[in-house]
Design an enzyme around this catalytic site. Sequence first.
Site, short mmCIF file in Angstrom:
data_model
loop_
_atom_site.label_atom_id
_atom_site.label_comp_id
_atom_site.label_asym_id
_atom_site.label_seq_id
_atom_site.Cartn_x
_atom_site.Cartn_y
_atom_site.Cartn_z
N SER A 61 -42.57 -7.21 7.05
CA SER A 61 -44.03 -6.18 6.80
C SER A 61 -45.19 -7.33 7.57
O SER A 61 -46.22 -6.06 7.53
CB SER A 61 -44.21 -7.14 5.48
OG SER A 61 -43.33 -5.83 4.80
N LYS A 64 -46.91 -4.23 9.71
CA LYS A 64 -47.79 -3.39 9.34
C LYS A 64 -49.57 -3.99 9.84
O LYS A 64 -49.90 -2.98 9.25
CB LYS A 64 -47.52 -3.98 7.56
CG LYS A 64 -46.51 -3.15 7.38
CD LYS A 64 -45.88 -3.55 5.76
CE LYS A 64 -44.68 -3.18 4.82
NZ LYS A 64 -44.33 -3.54 3.71
N TYR A 188 -40.02 2.64 10.88
CA TYR A 188 -40.76 1.76 10.68
C TYR A 188 -39.66 1.05 10.69
O TYR A 188 -39.16 -0.48 10.02
CB TYR A 188 -39.94 1.97 8.57
CG TYR A 188 -40.51 1.31 7.61
CD1 TYR A 188 -41.26 0.76 7.04
CD2 TYR A 188 -39.50 0.66 6.90
CE1 TYR A 188 -42.32 -0.80 6.76
CE2 TYR A 188 -39.86 0.10 6.07
CZ TYR A 188 -41.20 -0.70 5.75
OH TYR A 188 -41.36 -1.47 4.56
N TYR A 240 -48.87 -8.55 -2.14
CA TYR A 240 -48.41 -6.94 -2.59
C TYR A 240 -49.01 -8.28 -4.02
O TYR A 240 -50.00 -8.43 -4.25
CB TYR A 240 -47.16 -7.77 -3.20
CG TYR A 240 -46.75 -6.69 -1.90
CD1 TYR A 240 -46.66 -5.71 -0.95
CD2 TYR A 240 -45.25 -8.38 -0.64
CE1 TYR A 240 -46.40 -5.95 0.60
CE2 TYR A 240 -44.74 -7.88 0.40
CZ TYR A 240 -45.82 -6.81 0.80
OH TYR A 240 -45.13 -6.61 2.06
N VAL A 258 -40.74 -10.78 5.03
CA VAL A 258 -39.22 -10.97 4.48
C VAL A 258 -38.66 -11.81 4.80
O VAL A 258 -37.79 -12.69 4.80
CB VAL A 258 -38.26 -10.09 2.97
CG1 VAL A 258 -39.68 -9.48 1.82
CG2 VAL A 258 -38.28 -8.53 3.99
O1 DON Z 1 -39.37 -2.58 3.65
C1 DON Z 1 -38.55 -3.38 3.35
O2 DON Z 1 -38.47 -3.70 2.62
C2 DON Z 1 -38.99 -4.72 4.50
N1 DON Z 1 -38.79 -3.60 6.03
C3 DON Z 1 -40.46 -5.42 4.78
C4 DON Z 1 -40.44 -5.71 3.25
C5 DON Z 1 -41.67 -7.26 3.43
O3 DON Z 1 -41.47 -7.74 4.55
C6 DON Z 1 -42.10 -7.54 2.03
N2 DON Z 1 -43.03 -8.99 2.46
N3 DON Z 1 -42.84 -9.61 2.01
#
Ligand code: DON
Length: 305
Positions: A61, A64, A188, A240, A258
């Site tokens: 993420s 982003k 994405y 979040y 993540v």
């Molecule tokens: O879309 C997802 O679930 C992952 N590619 C990215 C989520 C993420 O990194 C949340 N952040 N902490």
Amino acid sequence: MEEILAEALAVAAPQRAAGRVADYIPALARVDPDKLGIAFAGADGTVHGAGDCDEPFSIQSISKVFMLALALEKVGVKLWDKVGREPSGDPFNSIVQLEHERGKPRNPLINAGAVVVTDALIGDGPAEAAIDALLALLRGQAGSGNIAVDEEVAASESQTGARNRSLGWFMRSFGNLSNPVEEVLGIYFRQCAVAMSCRQLARAGLFLAFDGRDPVTGRAVCPWHRARRINSVMMLCGHYDNSGEFAFRVGLPGKSGVGGGILAIAPGHGAIAAWSPALNAAGTSAAGAAALEALVERTGWSVFV
Ligand code: DON
């Protein structure tokens, strides 16, 4: 600085046991939970590091933030018609607010919002150009030509990406996505699967600490008012439903991923990237956040001081 970084890692190391490695993306579940690294890029471009700061990890993420900068450059403030800038207070992959808010995600850092940003960056061009733009930005700012998408991680996420596809289709039903859902999600997943080290990530994020301008080359990556706004969104939404806790403990604009990475911006001082794969319940690296907290306690860099 290297002493401070090493101290921060020593304080944070026990927190590795407090988290869990993300396993909903199978390729991420294989990462060693004991990894721990940190790097700081300062005003003269020097990057200091400690621990596993040279090992590439999946930025997830954190991508982003860079995609937001690129999309704002491409479409300008019109982007805010499609995505808000309020904290959601919900998990990163939540769908609950989307129905009440007619397919407009609360902010660009939750998954739904990031999918809208990716759609905007694709625009009416070829989807692949969005990834090319991201890699060009990251490689250019980090000064490393070897930054690339880990295609195995991207494929692994795509195979298990039902939730993100649901968010995409739901927003499409409200007319808030212009391109085909599968095309947008394909980009994405790949942006999230970019692999970088702490050193590269800290250097790539440095412009956000200096009003959008790379302090070494003088190149304006974005105007100062945009850097200020991106930092504010990171502060309020970057973690979040854990954003309040991160602001309380660290007090810097930050973005988690993540894969266990966190990019934090210390305005006027530099950018810090921390990495440790074991996550708290909100998907923020447990030891990474602890290392940043320890660093801020020693440097006094919280924006609230
Ligand atoms: O879309 C997802 O679930 C992952 N590619 C990215 C989520 C993420 O990194 C949340 N952040 N902490």
